[in-house]
Design an enzyme around this catalytic site. Structure first.
Site, PDB file in Angstrom:
ATOM      1  N   LYS A 128       0.834  -1.206   0.000  1.00 26.02           N
ATOM      2  CA  LYS A 128       0.000   0.000   0.000  1.00 26.02           C
ATOM      3  C   LYS A 128       0.869   1.257   0.000  1.00 26.02           C
ATOM      4  CE  LYS A 128      -1.329   2.213   3.525  1.00 26.02           C
ATOM      5  NZ  LYS A 128      -1.853   2.726   4.796  1.00 26.02           N
ATOM      6  N   ASP A 153      -6.033   0.736   0.982  1.00 22.75           N
ATOM      7  CA  ASP A 153      -6.078   1.140   2.388  1.00 22.75           C
ATOM      8  C   ASP A 153      -7.409   0.666   2.986  1.00 22.75           C
ATOM      9  OD1 ASP A 153      -8.048   2.843   1.524  1.00 22.75           O
ATOM     10  OD2 ASP A 153      -7.269   4.583   2.602  1.00 22.75           O
TER      11      ASP A 153
END
Ligand code: SF4
Length: 215
Positions: A120, A139
């Site tokens: 991420k 996320d």
């Protein structure tokens, strides 16, 4: 390509034309790496409040790498998990100094070898700072919305990312993530999504299935 992902993207682009990238504030790839590490378990708005002063004080990887740990911890204390975050930032910066000539790596492999950096964070840094698209930043908002919208049934970030990457062509990956995040913040709240006010309600298999808005 998964049916619906293109239409979801089209509608979110129309709903949030001002969204261009991450809401984290940054000027250099190092700023963005630090801000993204700090953003775990908190909001981008809170991170932006803290990094305003932090980025004035720490400008280079050496500044972070050589700082007394306690001083760095104090500077990020209000964000929670501050000991772990300070350690990740410092250890990542030490590796950047020792193995990357002081420059934040420009590859998924180089970034994900740094402490505290998973896909991420690497995706956010690569896409926003370098314009390199290797995946989709997943996320907490992207996780929640992609499940609610029926784009994945997976639980883990890497598998969700893979499903989303299969749903859309590569040139759409960057904006898709940013737009889902924006929609998650503004409309599709974790506890009380505003399905009545949502531009995706006719496409969404989860619309009006929540205790506060069941039809
Ligand atoms: S219809 Fe409801 S659950 Fe579906 S995306 Fe919109 S706000 Fe979220």
């Amino acid at each position: 390509m998964r049916r619906g992902a293109e239409e979801i993207l089209r509608r979110l682009e129309a709903a949030y034309p001002e969204v261009r990238g991450t809401a984290l504030r940054w000027k250099t790839p190092l700023d963005l790496l630090v801000a993204t590490i700090l953003s775990a378990q908190t909001t981008d708005a809170r991170v932006n409040e803290v990094t305003e002063a932090l980025f004035r004080r720490y400008r280079t990887v050496e500044d972070y790498a050589e700082a007394p740990r306690g001083e760095l911890e104090e500077a990020v204390r209000s964000l929670g998990f501050y000991r772990q975050k300070a350690r990740f930032i410092q250890e990542a910066c030490r590796v950047i100094v020792e193995e990357h000539g002081g420059e934040v790596p420009r590859s998924m492999e180089g970034l994900t070898k740094l402490r505290g950096v998973a896909r991420k964070t690497a995706n956010i840094v690569l896409q926003n700072a370098y314009g390199i698209v290797e995946g989709i930043a997943v996320d907490t908002h992207v996780m929640r919305l992609s499940k609610r919208l029926g784009l994945t049934e997976e639980r883990y970030r890497d598998k969700i990312e893979r499903d989303l990457m299969e749903s859309l062509p590569r040139e759409k990956w960057f904006m898709f993530s940013n737009l889902l995040i924006e929609h998650g913040r503004r409309v599709c709240d974790a506890k009380k999504p505003d399905c009545a006010g949502c531009v995706l309600k006719d496409l969404c298999p989860s619309a009006f299935t929540f205790p506060h808005n069941k039809r």
